[in-house]
Design an enzyme around this catalytic site. Structure first.
Site, PDB file in Angstrom:
ATOM      1  N   THR A  87       0.873  -1.181   0.000  1.00 16.57           N
ATOM      2  CA  THR A  87       0.000   0.000   0.000  1.00 16.57           C
ATOM      3  C   THR A  87       0.908   1.229   0.000  1.00 16.57           C
ATOM      4  O   THR A  87       1.128   1.851   1.042  1.00 16.57           O
ATOM      5  CB  THR A  87      -0.936   0.020   1.228  1.00 16.57           C
ATOM      6  OG1 THR A  87      -0.159  -0.194   2.421  1.00 16.57           O
ATOM      7  CG2 THR A  87      -1.993  -1.064   1.126  1.00 16.57           C
ATOM      8  N   THR A 126      -0.955  -2.375   5.613  1.00 17.07           N
ATOM      9  CA  THR A 126      -1.180  -1.146   6.372  1.00 17.07           C
ATOM     10  C   THR A 126      -2.115  -0.223   5.593  1.00 17.07           C
ATOM     11  O   THR A 126      -1.888   0.047   4.410  1.00 17.07           O
ATOM     12  CB  THR A 126       0.150  -0.425   6.640  1.00 17.07           C
ATOM     13  OG1 THR A 126       1.024  -1.318   7.337  1.00 17.07           O
ATOM     14  CG2 THR A 126      -0.067   0.812   7.492  1.00 17.07           C
ATOM     15  N   GLY A 269      14.726   5.701   9.324  1.00 12.65           N
ATOM     16  CA  GLY A 269      14.436   5.525   7.903  1.00 12.65           C
ATOM     17  C   GLY A 269      13.722   4.218   7.664  1.00 12.65           C
ATOM     18  O   GLY A 269      13.043   3.695   8.543  1.00 12.65           O
ATOM     19  N   CYS A 272       8.805   1.724   6.668  1.00 10.62           N
ATOM     20  CA  CYS A 272       7.601   1.971   7.475  1.00 10.62           C
ATOM     21  C   CYS A 272       7.593   3.289   8.238  1.00 10.62           C
ATOM     22  O   CYS A 272       6.620   4.043   8.167  1.00 10.62           O
ATOM     23  CB  CYS A 272       7.402   0.819   8.462  1.00 10.62           C
ATOM     24  SG  CYS A 272       7.010  -0.749   7.674  1.00 10.62           S
TER      25      CYS A 272
END
Length: 440
Positions: A87, A126, A269, A272
């Site tokens: 996503t 997510t 970083g 996610c």
């Protein structure tokens, strides 16, 4: 229902690991991906990604793992389907459901042709809160021509895993959140999760919207904690004699705080953390709410990137050179992911200033080439990399550069150590040792 047979849609970094974990725990697992090359490779016994322990479990669980491109087979052969596809973030910071909707639409169409009485869909990708109730459930009902909580149930079980330990986190999570459309769906999902996990984790069952908010809230709390540690590091840089690591270790012992993710260093970083922060801000703005705390976290992280660049730029000017060596480019030493890492961010900024770069990170060469191509040079060893320039930047928290402990340069060099991994280098008169979080 056959709870010992599972299908997983999406065989990327997380979906493949989840599929193999299910197979390892005795589930007959149909792993589905629309990428024929990925499926063919897996059918031949070749993994498409690298994760600790994945290859070992894959080799032991092949008899339970069936890679396929068929969504119809997933519906026909299993009663529970986990969907874990990408996503990606859009320009506004929201997560795009385009791949998720495409997968669910295909599954729903297959479900429409099937005469089974019930199927459970578990979304693990997510998503922005309110996605399931407002978009995904209506989509399944439309294309399956079946009704929620009558013909099918839906759960949201977000993954709380870290790249570099995905397999361990799926099999032994700290917690499991289950958002459920009704009690029946939640009970089926709970039964599956209990068989998957080997550590009997606490399971929190809640509404779908609550689980969606819980997912992005957890990662935002972690980024807040990282940024807090980096703030302490910034303060210590201005106070000679202060010891940032002892400070964070001490306060981390307090059970209200804990030591995890409480270490000053480079900016956070990876795939996610940065995008979940942006998504939390975007979701809040939809509600006409200003998430000032999380906006500050994002600002602090952007500052951390800029601070490192300015420090490197200052040393380049002092040394009157136009090239630098960078050790480590992944955001985490246990993964090959370089996305939004401190090393990659620094290199891109330096390239804009026409600085020549040589990097050394053997685990991430191929991934780095996707981002930088031939704009940089790739060293075959630590020694080759540090010979390239009299300015060496260590951006990754790792002991894989331990050859530096024996580094005795014959000329003056500067080493910038983002994580204070090699403080013993200060004793060498030819090394100017600078570390984030330490007053110079």
């Amino acid at each position: 229902m056959n709870s010992q047979t599972i299908s997983v849609i999406g065989l990327g970094k997380l979906g493949l690991c989840l599929s193999v974990c299910f197979a390892h725990r005795g589930f007959k697992t149909y792993g589905v991906d629309i990428n024929k090359k990925t499926v063919t490779s897996l059918q031949k016994g070749k993994l498409s990604i690298t994760e600790p322990n994945l290859e070992e479990l894959f080799s032991k669980s092949k008899k339970n793992f069936i890679p396929t491109t068929s969504h119809e087979l997933a519906i026909k052969k299993t009663d529970t389907t986990f969907v874990l596809v990408a996503t990606p973030s859009d320009r506004s910071g929201n997560f795009s459901n385009v791949y998720l909707e495409k997968a669910l639409k295909s599954l729903a169409r297959a479900f429409a042709k099937n005469k089974k009485k019930y199927h459970l869909f578990v979304v693990s990708s997510t998503v922005i809160p309110m996605s399931l109730n407002q978009k995904l459930i209506p989509l399944i009902e439309k294309y399956s021509k079946k009704k929620l909580n009558v013909d099918f149930g839906i759960c949201y079980i977000p993954e709380f895993v870290a790249l570099g330990r995905v397999v361990n986190d799926f099999l032994g999570p700290d917690l499991v959140v289950i958002g459920e459309s009704n009690k029946k769906a939640g009970e089926i999902a709970t039964s599956v999760i209990k068989k998957l996990c080997s550590n009997n984790p606490p399971i929190f069952r809640m509404s779908l919207i609550s689980s969606e908010i819980a997912k992005i809230s957890l990662n935002n709390f972690i980024t807040m904690k990282i940024s807090f540690a980096n703030m302490i590091g910034d303060i210590c840089e201005r106070v000679p004699g202060s010891q940032v690591d002892l400070i964070t270790q001490a306060i981390g012992v307090d059970r209200r705080i804990s030591p995890f993710y409480l270490k000053a260093g480079a900016a956070y970083g990876g795939h996610c953390f940065p995008r979940d922060t942006k998504a939390f801000i975007a979701f809040s703005k939809k509600l006409k709410y200003s998430p000032k705390l999380i906006q500050s976290v994002e600002n602090l992280n952007n500052y951390q990137h800029l601070k490192l660049f300015k420090l490197v730029e200052k040393e380049l000017n002092r040394l009157k050179i136009k090239k630098a060596s960078v050790l480590g480019i992944t955001f985490n030493p246990k993964t090959t992911v370089v996305e939004e890492s401190a090393g990659l961010n620094l290199i891109k900024r330096l390239l804009k200033k026409r600085i020549k770069i040589m990097i050394y990170d053997p685990a991430a060469i191929e991934e780095t080439k996707k981002h930088l191509g031939n704009q940089v040079k790739y060293a075959g060893s630590v020694e080759e990399c540090i010979r390239f320039s009299s300015l060496i930047v260590i951006t990754m928290n790792s002991n894989q550069f331990d050859n530096l402990k024996r580094f005795k340069p014959k000329k003056k060099v500067t080493i910038i150590d983002c994580w204070r991994t090699y403080p013993q280098l200060k004793s060498n008169n030819n090394i100017r040792y600078l570390a984030l979080g330490v007053a110079s």
